[in-house]
Scaffold this active site. Structure first.
Site, PDB file in Angstrom:
ATOM      1  CB  CYS A  16      -0.979  -0.246   1.110  1.00 45.01           C
ATOM      2  SG  CYS A  16      -2.030   1.703   1.375  1.00 45.01           S
ATOM      3  CB  CYS A  33      -2.434   4.148   7.869  1.00 43.57           C
ATOM      4  SG  CYS A  33      -3.512   4.981   6.611  1.00 43.57           S
ATOM      5  CB  CYS A  46      -1.862  -0.135   8.180  1.00 50.17           C
ATOM      6  SG  CYS A  46      -2.659  -1.490   7.026  1.00 50.17           S
ATOM      7  CB  CYS A  56     -15.989  -7.376   5.104  1.00 47.56           C
ATOM      8  SG  CYS A  56     -17.196  -7.057   6.339  1.00 47.56           S
ATOM      9  CB  CYS A  99     -19.528  -4.354   3.709  1.00 46.07           C
ATOM     10  SG  CYS A  99     -18.743  -2.999   4.143  1.00 46.07           S
ATOM     11  CB  CYS A 154     -19.541  -0.090   7.504  1.00 44.58           C
ATOM     12  SG  CYS A 154     -18.572  -0.791   8.669  1.00 44.58           S
ATOM     13  NE  ARG A 194     -18.996  -5.577  11.702  1.00 46.94           N
ATOM     14  CZ  ARG A 194     -19.084  -4.621  10.771  1.00 46.94           C
ATOM     15  NH1 ARG A 194     -18.041  -4.134  10.039  1.00 46.94           N
ATOM     16  NH2 ARG A 194     -20.231  -4.529  10.226  1.00 46.94           N
TER      17      ARG A 194
END
Length: 413
Positions: free
Chosen positions: A65, A69, A72, A109, A142, A202, A272
């Site tokens: 990626c 972040c 992560c 998801c 999702c 979400c 969740r």
């Protein structure tokens, strides 16, 4: 009336607690944690009974990626030894999803690392959504693909997507300390795009990244204002090879207090328990079911979770039941309104913002100095109790995923 009775009454009326009340929940002592769980549990059962919704993650594209972040394991510069692979084909993704659905999951998801999808990526994911929907009646899908461009949310909706996830992650005030390659406003914009396209929003948070109690309350109040249908609460998994590898701030009791605070502020939305529950809640996971009405089944994006069979046994042993595909998750007033907590004064919770899949493997439960309780009359359990010190970091509980999507091994479901 003491603090907890006040919060229960407000939760049953969908009335927003004061910031002081929310901070007071985080400030309660470990001696009071069972009282806090019992109170928030009344609100949870009022709106959701004893149902637990199961969700299943499929990591469509892992690692590599370009975003930075800090939490992560898939970030730019990460040296975590995670699986790295490019896009799964629609049939591969559908096969991975089938394992979770066979294990009792109601929602799949679909997650992909990266800043955001290209139009070709949206085509790929649309084909995957169609394949999953054709083979599994009643399944919810999702998507979590990062920042959306104009028109992409509508295309995902037309392909059959039910929801879009993009987490707020942390407060606006501290966002720049966690990520520099995109902004808090970018995340808000993406959730708003999804919502405007008719997708169920979400959006949630990651606790345990070094934030204060005030930061936690800020992000949850922002979520309520943004009004998602589901709020995933991640507890940071401090992966070696990431900037937050040394952030072990959480205790199981701290995690329970955070979940309770989210439930009081967002009484009638799907709360969740996402990434990090096995690492930080540990043997207190069953207690957390009294606060949240939804969990992920099996493994996460780049880390391994509790065995799917153990998840099902935990739910049954705690006196809860798995929500079926024929049951509506949200309370009637939200479901009939097309989702969202509403923007009325005593609305539920919503926060369309944070990008991310709702179950980042790094998410911890912030264990910073607890704020005082404010000036409630007969404040009850609130007070100035010090935060319990965390024990030695449980690095042994951080296990990199080596099975399921992107491998030749059977998934955990």
């Amino acid at each position: 009336m003491d603090l907890l009775n006040t919060l229960v009454d407000k939760g049953l009326r969908r009335e927003l607690p004061t910031r002081e009340e929310a901070l007071a929940v985080l400030a309660t002592s470990d001696d009071d944690v069972l009282d806090v769980v019992a109170a928030a549990g009344k609100v949870r059962r009022h709106w959701f009974g004893r149902r637990v919704k199961l969700n299943y993650l499929v990591n469509l594209k892992s690692g590599l990626c370009p975003e930075d972040c800090s939490y992560c394991s898939q970030r730019l510069g990460s040296t975590a030894g995670i699986l790295k692979y490019t896009w799964l084909k629609p049939d591969e993704a559908s096969e991975a999803a089938a394992a979770g659905l066979a294990g009792g999951a109601k929602r799949v998801c679909l997650v992909a690392s990266g800043r955001g999808p290209t139009d070709r990526d949206v085509d790929r994911v649309s084909d995957t959504i169609k394949a999953i929907k054709e083979q599994n009646e009643g399944v919810e899908v999702c998507a979590c693909l990062g920042l959306l461009s104009d028109g992409q949310a509508e295309r995902l909706r037309d392909a059959g997507a039910d929801a879009y996830n993009h987490n707020l992650n942390t407060s606006e005030g501290t966002y720049g300390d966690i990520t520099t390659t995109h902004t808090y406003a970018d995340r808000v914009d993406t959730v708003q795009k999804a919502h405007a396209a008719g997708l169920s929003a979400c959006s949630g948070l990651i606790a345990g990244m070094g934030e204060s109690d005030e930061d936690l309350v800020d992000v949850v109040y922002s979520l309520r204002e943004l009004d998602p249908d589901s709020v995933p609460v991640n507890f940071l998994i401090p992966f070696e090879g990431t900037p937050l590898a040394k952030e072990w701030n959480l205790t199981p009791q701290r995690c329970l207090r955070i979940l309770a605070m989210v439930r009081f502020v967002c009484p009638d939305v799907e709360v969740r328990i996402a990434g990090g529950r096995e690492v930080h809640l540990r043997t207190l996971q069953p207690l957390a079911l009294n606060l949240a009405n939804s969990i992920f089944l099996g493994d996460y994006l780049t880390s391994e979770g509790q065995a799917g069979k153990a998840d099902l046994e935990m739910i049954a042993d705690a006196g809860f039941e798995v929500e079926g595909t024929d049951q509506v998750t949200l309370p009637e007033h939200r479901a009939t309104a097309g989702g969202g907590c509403g923007s009325h004064e005593s609305a539920g919770c919503g926060s369309h913002e944070g990008a991310g899949c709702g179950s980042h493997e790094g998410a911890g439960c912030g264990g910073h100095e607890a704020a005082g309780c404010g000036s409630h009359e007969a404040g009850g359990v609130c007070g100035t109790a010090p935060v319990a010190q965390t024990a030695e970091p449980r690095t042994d509980l951080v296990s990199v995923r080596r099975r399921g999507a992107g491998t030749d091994l059977a998934p955990n479901a």
